[in-house]
Write a protein that holds these residues in place. Structure first.
Motif, short mmCIF file in Angstrom:
data_model
loop_
_atom_site.label_atom_id
_atom_site.label_comp_id
_atom_site.label_asym_id
_atom_site.label_seq_id
_atom_site.Cartn_x
_atom_site.Cartn_y
_atom_site.Cartn_z
N MET A 1 -42.65 -58.05 1.36
CA MET A 1 -43.96 -57.49 1.69
C MET A 1 -44.81 -57.48 0.42
O MET A 1 -44.32 -57.18 -0.66
CB MET A 1 -43.80 -56.08 2.25
N GLU A 2 -46.07 -57.77 0.59
CA GLU A 2 -46.98 -57.87 -0.56
C GLU A 2 -47.30 -56.50 -1.16
O GLU A 2 -47.18 -55.47 -0.50
CB GLU A 2 -48.27 -58.56 -0.14
N SER A 3 -47.71 -56.53 -2.41
CA SER A 3 -48.10 -55.30 -3.11
C SER A 3 -49.53 -54.92 -2.72
O SER A 3 -50.32 -55.77 -2.28
CB SER A 3 -48.05 -55.53 -4.62
N ILE A 4 -49.83 -53.63 -2.90
CA ILE A 4 -51.18 -53.14 -2.64
C ILE A 4 -51.67 -52.32 -3.82
O ILE A 4 -50.88 -51.76 -4.59
CB ILE A 4 -51.28 -52.31 -1.35
N ILE A 5 -52.99 -52.27 -3.95
CA ILE A 5 -53.64 -51.43 -4.94
C ILE A 5 -54.14 -50.20 -4.19
O ILE A 5 -54.85 -50.33 -3.18
CB ILE A 5 -54.81 -52.16 -5.62
N VAL A 6 -53.76 -49.03 -4.66
CA VAL A 6 -54.12 -47.77 -4.01
C VAL A 6 -55.25 -47.13 -4.81
O VAL A 6 -55.07 -46.78 -5.97
CB VAL A 6 -52.90 -46.81 -3.95
N PHE A 7 -56.42 -47.00 -4.19
CA PHE A 7 -57.57 -46.37 -4.82
C PHE A 7 -57.60 -44.91 -4.37
O PHE A 7 -57.87 -44.62 -3.20
CB PHE A 7 -58.86 -47.09 -4.42
N TYR A 8 -57.30 -44.00 -5.30
CA TYR A 8 -57.22 -42.57 -4.97
C TYR A 8 -58.25 -41.81 -5.81
O TYR A 8 -58.77 -42.32 -6.80
CB TYR A 8 -55.81 -42.03 -5.22
N ASP A 9 -58.53 -40.57 -5.42
CA ASP A 9 -59.52 -39.74 -6.10
C ASP A 9 -58.85 -38.94 -7.22
O ASP A 9 -58.12 -38.00 -6.95
CB ASP A 9 -60.19 -38.80 -5.10
N GLY A 10 -59.10 -39.34 -8.45
CA GLY A 10 -58.51 -38.68 -9.61
C GLY A 10 -59.05 -37.28 -9.88
O GLY A 10 -58.52 -36.58 -10.74
N TRP A 11 -60.09 -36.87 -9.16
CA TRP A 11 -60.60 -35.50 -9.30
C TRP A 11 -59.99 -34.57 -8.26
O TRP A 11 -60.30 -33.39 -8.22
CB TRP A 11 -62.11 -35.48 -9.15
N CYS A 12 -59.16 -35.10 -7.40
CA CYS A 12 -58.55 -34.32 -6.33
C CYS A 12 -57.11 -33.99 -6.72
O CYS A 12 -56.27 -34.89 -6.81
CB CYS A 12 -58.58 -35.16 -5.04
N PRO A 13 -56.80 -32.71 -6.98
CA PRO A 13 -55.44 -32.34 -7.37
C PRO A 13 -54.39 -32.77 -6.34
O PRO A 13 -53.32 -33.25 -6.71
CB PRO A 13 -55.49 -30.83 -7.51
N LEU A 14 -54.68 -32.63 -5.05
CA LEU A 14 -53.76 -33.06 -4.00
C LEU A 14 -53.51 -34.57 -4.11
O LEU A 14 -52.36 -35.03 -4.04
CB LEU A 14 -54.34 -32.72 -2.62
N CYS A 15 -54.57 -35.33 -4.32
CA CYS A 15 -54.47 -36.79 -4.40
C CYS A 15 -53.68 -37.24 -5.63
O CYS A 15 -52.86 -38.16 -5.55
CB CYS A 15 -55.86 -37.42 -4.43
N THR A 16 -53.93 -36.60 -6.77
CA THR A 16 -53.21 -37.01 -7.99
C THR A 16 -51.73 -36.64 -7.90
O THR A 16 -50.88 -37.44 -8.31
CB THR A 16 -53.85 -36.41 -9.25
N ARG A 17 -51.42 -35.48 -7.33
CA ARG A 17 -50.01 -35.12 -7.12
C ARG A 17 -49.33 -36.11 -6.19
O ARG A 17 -48.22 -36.58 -6.46
CB ARG A 17 -49.89 -33.70 -6.54
N ALA A 18 -50.01 -36.45 -5.11
CA ALA A 18 -49.44 -37.38 -4.14
C ALA A 18 -49.23 -38.76 -4.78
O ALA A 18 -48.18 -39.38 -4.58
CB ALA A 18 -50.34 -37.50 -2.92
N SER A 19 -50.19 -39.22 -5.57
CA SER A 19 -50.03 -40.54 -6.18
C SER A 19 -48.87 -40.56 -7.17
O SER A 19 -48.13 -41.54 -7.24
CB SER A 19 -51.34 -40.99 -6.84
N ARG A 20 -48.69 -39.47 -7.92
CA ARG A 20 -47.55 -39.41 -8.84
C ARG A 20 -46.22 -39.43 -8.09
O ARG A 20 -45.27 -40.10 -8.48
CB ARG A 20 -47.64 -38.17 -9.73
N ARG A 21 -46.16 -38.68 -7.00
CA ARG A 21 -44.92 -38.64 -6.21
C ARG A 21 -44.64 -40.00 -5.56
O ARG A 21 -43.50 -40.47 -5.54
CB ARG A 21 -45.00 -37.56 -5.14
#
Length: 130
Positions: A1-21
């Motif tokens: 399966m191909e790779s994807i680029i995930v564009f997330y909101d770095g000002w959103c604490p929920l989003c940054t936690r989720a991206s790290r996990r």
């Protein structure tokens, strides 16, 4: 399966936690994370910043195809073995028309903490005075 680029909101604490996990669970190396708040990220994406801020977006690294909202979550789940059991449910939610409204409900209620707004007394939220 191909790779994807995930564009997330770095000002959103929920989003940054989720991206790290999610990055820790990306055993197959199929996700690359880009904060939409980084200089030039919106221009690189070619998507209006307001649209990027409203929903999670992913782009196929190979084809350039986009997915957003519930479909972006499903695309991420399809690439992480631990989330494979959830993928059919996410697709069913998207196809049924229920997934996107639920996703949007959650996305509209997330906290946004702009960079540079925090000091030793805490963080000022958008619209708050000093």
């Amino acid at each position: 399966m191909e790779s994807i680029i995930v564009f997330y909101d770095g000002w959103c604490p929920l989003c940054t936690r989720a991206s790290r996990r999610l990055a820790r669970l990306d055993w197959l190396g199929r996700l690359r994370f880009v904060s939409i708040r980084e200089p030039g990220a919106a221009e690189e994406a070619g998507v209006p910043p307001e649209r990027l801020a409203a929903r999670l977006h992913v782009r196929s690294a190979r084809t350039g195809r986009w997915a957003e909202g519930i479909w972006a979550v499903a695309a991420i789940a399809a690439r992480l073995p631990l989330f494979w059991p959830l993928w059919p449910l996410l697709v069913a939610a998207g196809v049924s028309g229920l997934g996107q409204p639920v996703y949007d409900f959650i996305a509209r209620r997330r906290a946004i903490v702009p960079a540079g707004q925090c000091d030793e007394h805490g963080c000022r939220l958008p619209g708050q005075g000093s």
